[in-house]
Motif scaffolding. Structure first.
Motif, PDB file in Angstrom:
ATOM      1  N   LEU A   7       0.838  -1.184   0.000  1.00  0.00           N
ATOM      2  CA  LEU A   7       0.000   0.000   0.000  1.00  0.00           C
ATOM      3  C   LEU A   7       0.880   1.242   0.000  1.00  0.00           C
ATOM      4  O   LEU A   7       1.827   1.342   0.801  1.00  0.00           O
ATOM      5  CB  LEU A   7      -0.908  -0.011   1.228  1.00  0.00           C
ATOM      6  N   LYS A   8       0.596   2.170  -0.896  1.00  0.00           N
ATOM      7  CA  LYS A   8       1.347   3.424  -0.926  1.00  0.00           C
ATOM      8  C   LYS A   8       0.892   4.269   0.267  1.00  0.00           C
ATOM      9  O   LYS A   8      -0.280   4.570   0.418  1.00  0.00           O
ATOM     10  CB  LYS A   8       1.099   4.165  -2.237  1.00  0.00           C
ATOM     11  N   THR A   9       1.862   4.629   1.114  1.00  0.00           N
ATOM     12  CA  THR A   9       1.536   5.368   2.331  1.00  0.00           C
ATOM     13  C   THR A   9       2.155   6.761   2.354  1.00  0.00           C
ATOM     14  O   THR A   9       1.992   7.484   3.321  1.00  0.00           O
ATOM     15  CB  THR A   9       2.000   4.586   3.582  1.00  0.00           C
ATOM     16  N   GLY A  10       2.854   7.098   1.309  1.00  0.00           N
ATOM     17  CA  GLY A  10       3.488   8.410   1.218  1.00  0.00           C
ATOM     18  C   GLY A  10       4.268   8.491  -0.072  1.00  0.00           C
ATOM     19  O   GLY A  10       4.327   7.547  -0.852  1.00  0.00           O
ATOM     20  N   PHE A  11       4.881   9.623  -0.290  1.00  0.00           N
ATOM     21  CA  PHE A  11       5.669   9.820  -1.494  1.00  0.00           C
ATOM     22  C   PHE A  11       6.876   8.896  -1.435  1.00  0.00           C
ATOM     23  O   PHE A  11       7.683   8.974  -0.512  1.00  0.00           O
ATOM     24  CB  PHE A  11       6.090  11.293  -1.576  1.00  0.00           C
ATOM     25  N   PHE A  12       7.009   7.977  -2.374  1.00  0.00           N
ATOM     26  CA  PHE A  12       8.089   6.991  -2.432  1.00  0.00           C
ATOM     27  C   PHE A  12       8.101   6.053  -1.220  1.00  0.00           C
ATOM     28  O   PHE A  12       9.147   5.554  -0.829  1.00  0.00           O
ATOM     29  CB  PHE A  12       9.460   7.655  -2.571  1.00  0.00           C
ATOM     30  N   ARG A  13       6.950   5.827  -0.605  1.00  0.00           N
ATOM     31  CA  ARG A  13       6.900   4.948   0.565  1.00  0.00           C
ATOM     32  C   ARG A  13       5.733   3.972   0.424  1.00  0.00           C
ATOM     33  O   ARG A  13       4.628   4.385   0.091  1.00  0.00           O
ATOM     34  CB  ARG A  13       6.727   5.766   1.837  1.00  0.00           C
ATOM     35  N   LEU A  46     -17.683   2.507  -0.114  1.00  0.00           N
ATOM     36  CA  LEU A  46     -16.858   2.346  -1.311  1.00  0.00           C
ATOM     37  C   LEU A  46     -17.508   3.010  -2.516  1.00  0.00           C
ATOM     38  O   LEU A  46     -18.655   2.756  -2.828  1.00  0.00           O
ATOM     39  CB  LEU A  46     -16.642   0.857  -1.590  1.00  0.00           C
ATOM     40  N   GLN A  47     -16.741   3.886  -3.173  1.00  0.00           N
ATOM     41  CA  GLN A  47     -17.225   4.495  -4.407  1.00  0.00           C
ATOM     42  C   GLN A  47     -16.815   3.651  -5.600  1.00  0.00           C
ATOM     43  O   GLN A  47     -17.621   3.403  -6.489  1.00  0.00           O
ATOM     44  CB  GLN A  47     -16.684   5.916  -4.544  1.00  0.00           C
ATOM     45  N   SER A  48     -15.543   3.200  -5.617  1.00  0.00           N
ATOM     46  CA  SER A  48     -15.083   2.365  -6.726  1.00  0.00           C
ATOM     47  C   SER A  48     -13.763   1.703  -6.364  1.00  0.00           C
ATOM     48  O   SER A  48     -13.042   2.153  -5.478  1.00  0.00           O
ATOM     49  CB  SER A  48     -14.910   3.192  -8.002  1.00  0.00           C
ATOM     50  N   ILE A  49     -13.477   0.626  -7.093  1.00  0.00           N
ATOM     51  CA  ILE A  49     -12.177  -0.029  -7.005  1.00  0.00           C
ATOM     52  C   ILE A  49     -11.758  -0.394  -8.414  1.00  0.00           C
ATOM     53  O   ILE A  49     -12.526  -0.963  -9.173  1.00  0.00           O
ATOM     54  CB  ILE A  49     -12.175  -1.262  -6.066  1.00  0.00           C
ATOM     55  N   TYR A  50     -10.542   0.014  -8.780  1.00  0.00           N
ATOM     56  CA  TYR A  50      -9.993  -0.230 -10.108  1.00  0.00           C
ATOM     57  C   TYR A  50      -8.808  -1.172  -9.992  1.00  0.00           C
ATOM     58  O   TYR A  50      -7.966  -1.012  -9.124  1.00  0.00           O
ATOM     59  CB  TYR A  50      -9.520   1.075 -10.758  1.00  0.00           C
ATOM     60  N   LEU A  51      -8.743  -2.122 -10.891  1.00  0.00           N
ATOM     61  CA  LEU A  51      -7.629  -3.056 -10.957  1.00  0.00           C
ATOM     62  C   LEU A  51      -6.970  -2.873 -12.311  1.00  0.00           C
ATOM     63  O   LEU A  51      -7.623  -2.985 -13.345  1.00  0.00           O
ATOM     64  CB  LEU A  51      -8.140  -4.488 -10.791  1.00  0.00           C
ATOM     65  N   PHE A  56      -3.852  -1.486  -7.882  1.00  0.00           N
ATOM     66  CA  PHE A  56      -5.246  -1.183  -7.544  1.00  0.00           C
ATOM     67  C   PHE A  56      -5.378   0.245  -7.033  1.00  0.00           C
ATOM     68  O   PHE A  56      -4.415   0.864  -6.582  1.00  0.00           O
ATOM     69  CB  PHE A  56      -5.772  -2.157  -6.479  1.00  0.00           C
ATOM     70  N   GLU A  57      -6.610   0.744  -7.137  1.00  0.00           N
ATOM     71  CA  GLU A  57      -6.980   2.029  -6.564  1.00  0.00           C
ATOM     72  C   GLU A  57      -8.365   1.861  -5.958  1.00  0.00           C
ATOM     73  O   GLU A  57      -9.299   1.441  -6.647  1.00  0.00           O
ATOM     74  CB  GLU A  57      -6.999   3.131  -7.626  1.00  0.00           C
ATOM     75  N   VAL A  58      -8.467   2.146  -4.684  1.00  0.00           N
ATOM     76  CA  VAL A  58      -9.739   2.069  -3.967  1.00  0.00           C
ATOM     77  C   VAL A  58     -10.134   3.492  -3.611  1.00  0.00           C
ATOM     78  O   VAL A  58      -9.353   4.219  -2.987  1.00  0.00           O
ATOM     79  CB  VAL A  58      -9.611   1.219  -2.684  1.00  0.00           C
ATOM     80  N   ILE A  59     -11.333   3.883  -4.009  1.00  0.00           N
ATOM     81  CA  ILE A  59     -11.836   5.216  -3.677  1.00  0.00           C
ATOM     82  C   ILE A  59     -13.008   5.044  -2.716  1.00  0.00           C
ATOM     83  O   ILE A  59     -14.015   4.432  -3.051  1.00  0.00           O
ATOM     84  CB  ILE A  59     -12.269   5.989  -4.943  1.00  0.00           C
ATOM     85  N   ILE A  63      -8.370   7.783  -0.725  1.00  0.00           N
ATOM     86  CA  ILE A  63      -7.928   7.037  -1.904  1.00  0.00           C
ATOM     87  C   ILE A  63      -6.754   6.168  -1.477  1.00  0.00           C
ATOM     88  O   ILE A  63      -5.774   6.660  -0.915  1.00  0.00           O
ATOM     89  CB  ILE A  63      -7.518   7.973  -3.053  1.00  0.00           C
ATOM     90  N   TYR A  64      -6.879   4.869  -1.721  1.00  0.00           N
ATOM     91  CA  TYR A  64      -5.858   3.894  -1.351  1.00  0.00           C
ATOM     92  C   TYR A  64      -5.323   3.279  -2.636  1.00  0.00           C
ATOM     93  O   TYR A  64      -6.096   2.753  -3.432  1.00  0.00           O
ATOM     94  CB  TYR A  64      -6.450   2.801  -0.453  1.00  0.00           C
ATOM     95  N   THR A  65      -4.009   3.366  -2.834  1.00  0.00           N
ATOM     96  CA  THR A  65      -3.406   2.792  -4.037  1.00  0.00           C
ATOM     97  C   THR A  65      -2.265   1.876  -3.637  1.00  0.00           C
ATOM     98  O   THR A  65      -1.636   2.052  -2.591  1.00  0.00           O
ATOM     99  CB  THR A  65      -2.865   3.886  -4.981  1.00  0.00           C
ATOM    100  N   GLY A  66      -2.013   0.904  -4.492  1.00  0.00           N
ATOM    101  CA  GLY A  66      -0.925  -0.017  -4.213  1.00  0.00           C
ATOM    102  C   GLY A  66      -0.822  -1.079  -5.284  1.00  0.00           C
ATOM    103  O   GLY A  66      -1.405  -0.952  -6.368  1.00  0.00           O
ATOM    104  N   SER A  67      -0.092  -2.132  -4.949  1.00  0.00           N
ATOM    105  CA  SER A  67       0.097  -3.220  -5.899  1.00  0.00           C
ATOM    106  C   SER A  67      -0.011  -4.552  -5.171  1.00  0.00           C
ATOM    107  O   SER A  67       0.204  -4.637  -3.956  1.00  0.00           O
ATOM    108  CB  SER A  67       1.461  -3.106  -6.580  1.00  0.00           C
ATOM    109  N   PHE A  68      -0.331  -5.584  -5.940  1.00  0.00           N
ATOM    110  CA  PHE A  68      -0.451  -6.933  -5.407  1.00  0.00           C
ATOM    111  C   PHE A  68       0.881  -7.653  -5.507  1.00  0.00           C
ATOM    112  O   PHE A  68       1.714  -7.325  -6.357  1.00  0.00           O
ATOM    113  CB  PHE A  68      -1.530  -7.716  -6.164  1.00  0.00           C
TER     114      PHE A  68
END
Length: 96
Positions: A7-13, A46-51, A56-59, A63-68
């Motif tokens: 999960l992206k928790t900050g800039f470059f983190r 939940l408004q949307s989730i994109y894969l 992924f991006e969860v709105i 907004i939560y973004t990350g990778s599997f």
């Protein structure tokens, strides 16, 4: 069902989390034992989730973004998200 994500928790983190999908909600649980709690996103929030090709991006309230993780079965994941979240879920790549 539970999946490993970064999960992206900050800039470059990023931080390692477990994403649990089921019972009409998404739960993000930190893999390490810090004092941060779980993030619970109910389907009603939940408004949307994109894969998109393993990312992924969860709105929701945020907004939560990350990778599997590379070993994630994206077909299984997509089917589960479609079943649990229906119209709020969108795939932006072709599954094999």
């Amino acid at each position: 069902m539970t999946f490993e994500v970064k999960l992206k928790t900050g800039f470059f983190r990023t931080r390692s989390y477990y994403l649990t999908i089921g019972q009409g909600r998404l739960v993000l649980t930190p893999q390490d034992s810090t004092d941060d709690g779980c993030v619970v996103i109910e389907a009603s929030q939940l408004q949307s989730i994109y894969l998109t090709a393993g990312e992924f991006e969860v709105i929701a309230d945020g907004i939560y973004t990350g990778s599997f993780a590379p070993h994630t079965n994206l077909n299984q994941l997509s089917c589960l998200l479609a079943m649990e979240l229906g119209e709020k879920f969108s795939v932006q790549f072709e599954l094999p």
